[in-house]
Design a protein around this motif. Structure first.
Motif, mmCIF file in Angstrom:
data_model
loop_
_atom_site.group_PDB
_atom_site.id
_atom_site.type_symbol
_atom_site.label_atom_id
_atom_site.label_comp_id
_atom_site.label_asym_id
_atom_site.label_seq_id
_atom_site.Cartn_x
_atom_site.Cartn_y
_atom_site.Cartn_z
ATOM 1 N N HIS A 90 1.171 -1.348 -0.158
ATOM 2 C CA HIS A 90 -0.503 0.106 0.159
ATOM 3 C C HIS A 90 0.818 1.450 0.112
ATOM 4 N N ASP A 91 1.817 0.960 0.422
ATOM 5 C CA ASP A 91 2.897 2.426 0.851
ATOM 6 C C ASP A 91 4.180 1.613 -0.448
ATOM 7 N N ILE A 92 4.262 0.937 -1.523
ATOM 8 C CA ILE A 92 5.550 1.290 -1.376
ATOM 9 C C ILE A 92 5.752 2.069 -2.638
ATOM 10 N N GLY A 93 5.101 3.365 -2.527
ATOM 11 C CA GLY A 93 5.421 4.815 -3.410
ATOM 12 C C GLY A 93 6.117 5.656 -2.677
ATOM 13 N N ARG A 94 6.067 5.314 -0.516
ATOM 14 C CA ARG A 94 6.683 5.906 -0.380
ATOM 15 C C ARG A 94 8.296 5.527 -0.573
ATOM 16 N N PHE A 95 9.059 4.703 -0.718
ATOM 17 C CA PHE A 95 10.092 4.811 -0.530
ATOM 18 C C PHE A 95 10.818 5.341 -1.713
ATOM 19 N N ASN B 80 5.023 14.011 2.361
ATOM 20 C CA ASN B 80 4.260 14.853 1.642
ATOM 21 C C ASN B 80 3.538 15.060 0.380
ATOM 22 N N ASP B 81 2.392 14.767 0.255
ATOM 23 C CA ASP B 81 1.728 14.326 -1.062
ATOM 24 C C ASP B 81 1.554 15.684 -1.776
ATOM 25 N N ARG B 82 1.736 16.821 -1.191
ATOM 26 C CA ARG B 82 1.267 17.653 -1.655
ATOM 27 C C ARG B 82 2.223 18.834 -2.245
ATOM 28 N N ARG B 83 3.599 17.894 -1.507
ATOM 29 C CA ARG B 83 4.534 18.925 -1.863
ATOM 30 C C ARG B 83 5.450 17.807 -3.220
ATOM 31 N N SER B 84 5.052 16.819 -3.033
ATOM 32 C CA SER B 84 6.149 16.208 -4.446
ATOM 33 C C SER B 84 4.990 15.792 -5.023
ATOM 34 N N GLU B 85 4.029 14.284 -4.933
ATOM 35 C CA GLU B 85 3.247 13.421 -6.090
ATOM 36 C C GLU B 85 2.174 12.624 -4.584
ATOM 37 N N ASN B 86 1.432 11.844 -6.057
ATOM 38 C CA ASN B 86 0.357 10.686 -5.021
ATOM 39 C C ASN B 86 1.155 9.536 -4.767
ATOM 40 N N HIS B 87 1.026 8.850 -3.695
ATOM 41 C CA HIS B 87 1.894 8.614 -3.636
ATOM 42 C C HIS B 87 1.500 7.006 -3.830
ATOM 43 N N ALA B 88 0.553 6.967 -3.551
ATOM 44 C CA ALA B 88 -0.465 5.655 -3.546
ATOM 45 C C ALA B 88 -0.309 5.174 -5.977
ATOM 46 N N HIS C 149 -6.641 3.907 -0.557
ATOM 47 C CA HIS C 149 -6.177 3.561 -0.024
ATOM 48 C C HIS C 149 -6.275 5.227 1.167
ATOM 49 N N ASN C 150 -5.554 5.893 0.368
ATOM 50 C CA ASN C 150 -5.722 7.483 0.522
ATOM 51 C C ASN C 150 -5.791 8.409 0.208
ATOM 52 N N LEU C 151 -7.025 7.632 -0.172
ATOM 53 C CA LEU C 151 -8.598 8.933 -0.879
ATOM 54 C C LEU C 151 -9.442 9.503 0.542
ATOM 55 N N CYS C 152 -9.740 10.994 0.730
ATOM 56 C CA CYS C 152 -10.325 11.464 1.949
ATOM 57 C C CYS C 152 -11.800 10.141 2.240
ATOM 58 N N THR C 153 -11.884 9.947 0.616
ATOM 59 C CA THR C 153 -13.644 8.802 1.219
ATOM 60 C C THR C 153 -13.253 7.605 -0.465
ATOM 61 N N LEU C 154 -14.393 7.029 -0.033
ATOM 62 C CA LEU C 154 -13.964 5.860 -1.078
ATOM 63 C C LEU C 154 -15.087 6.215 -2.104
ATOM 64 N N PRO C 155 -14.975 6.363 -3.058
ATOM 65 C CA PRO C 155 -16.050 6.033 -4.182
ATOM 66 C C PRO C 155 -17.386 5.687 -4.079
ATOM 67 N N PRO C 156 -18.558 6.166 -4.767
ATOM 68 C CA PRO C 156 -19.118 5.854 -4.286
ATOM 69 C C PRO C 156 -19.559 4.423 -5.025
ATOM 70 N N ASP C 157 -20.488 3.209 -4.484
ATOM 71 C CA ASP C 157 -20.776 2.751 -5.057
ATOM 72 C C ASP C 157 -20.118 1.364 -5.604
ATOM 73 N N LEU C 158 -18.691 0.912 -5.460
ATOM 74 C CA LEU C 158 -17.495 0.020 -5.292
ATOM 75 C C LEU C 158 -17.886 -1.621 -5.541
ATOM 76 N N PRO C 159 -17.660 -2.202 -6.607
ATOM 77 C CA PRO C 159 -18.062 -3.398 -6.148
ATOM 78 C C PRO C 159 -17.609 -4.082 -4.905
ATOM 79 N N GLY C 160 -18.127 -4.921 -4.608
ATOM 80 C CA GLY C 160 -18.569 -5.837 -3.626
ATOM 81 C C GLY C 160 -16.887 -6.314 -2.589
#
Length: 261
Positions: free
Chosen positions: A69-74, A84-92, A123-134
């Motif tokens: 889940h955090d493999i992009g952090r490295f 800080n994603d806001r100072r770089s890019e979305n780590h996900a 995993h790092n979104l503020c909220t999940l998208p609606p109606d994701l498959p089960g």
């Protein structure tokens, strides 16, 4: 997914992370921080998954999502020297590109690869998208809970160690100044999540962390939060005002209602 496939992925992860080890102690500390975080999130996602009576193959899949889940952090830290994603890019998204570039998931089925990458993406979104498959919804909620549990554990531990003086990794550049932003208090009292863009100081970060209670998905996760006293530990390090007391009372009542279901 089989046990030997998971073990192969764990071995790959160990070697991948070693590529980012560094002689600079500050850089090395950042890499180790995320390496240890990953290990703990793997443990937590297994606890949550076991509480739901998931089968062995689903637990292997859940642990794989936690592992990556955090493999992009490295790479993020190596390129930008910040988490800080806001100072770089979305780590996900950076992590998903790394998984695709290396082909580490190629031995898995298309369904498994899709579940892993999408759960990481969400995993790092503020909220999940609606109606994701089960099944995607299940694994996305599993990693979000496990991740939040460990961040809350690290965050409150930093408060315990240093009183009201947080460590650098937890502050993310926020000043340690008096007061807090009213908009975050309003969100909490309305049962809503707080947003990073509204944070002005480190007290606001504490309020944002408290709002995560509204985005906890499973009873096991909520019980862990209650058992470890995370809400009380954060509240104790906020200004002693009537508003903060109302926030605590509101959260306490919310948790009680959730646990009574």
């Amino acid at each position: 997914m089989q046990a030997e496939q998971l073990q192969a992925l764990k071995n790959w992860f160990i070697q991948y992370v070693k590529n980012f080890y560094h002689d600079d102690p500050d850089v090395q500390a950042g890499i180790e921080l995320k390496e240890e975080h990953t290990k703990r999130v793997c443990e937590k996602i297994l606890r949550i998954g076991s509480s739901l009576n998931l089968g062995a193959e689903d637990l292997y899949l859940a642990e794989t999502i936690a592992l990556f889940h955090d493999i992009g952090r490295f790479k993020q830290f190596a390129l930008y020297h910040t988490f800080n994603d806001r100072r770089s890019e979305n780590h996900a998204l950076l992590g998903i590109r790394e998984l695709e570039r290396t082909g580490v998931l190629v031995a898995l089925t298309e369904e498994e690869r899709n579940l892993i990458t999408r759960a990481i993406e969400y995993h790092n979104l503020c909220t999940l998208p609606p109606d994701l498959p089960g099944r995607l919804s299940l694994f996305a909620r599993l990693i979000r809970d496990a991740d939040k549990l460990d961040i809350l554990e690290m965050f409150t531990a930093s408060l315990d160690r240093k009183g009201d003086g947080p460590d650098t990794q937890q502050i993310s550049g926020l000043p340690v100044t008096p007061g807090y932003s009213p908009v975050l208090v309003r969100n909490l009292l309305q049962g809503q999540l707080c947003y990073y863009d509204d944070m002005k100081n480190f007290n606001d970060r504490k309020l944002l962390m408290l709002s995560w209670i509204y985005d906890i998905n499973f009873p096991c996760s909520l019980s862990e939060i209650v058992g470890n006293g995370y809400v009380e530990k954060i509240i104790a390090c906020l200004p002693k005002t009537g508003e903060i007391q109302k926030v605590y009372d509101h959260l306490h009542a919310y948790i009680a209602r959730r646990q009574a279901r």
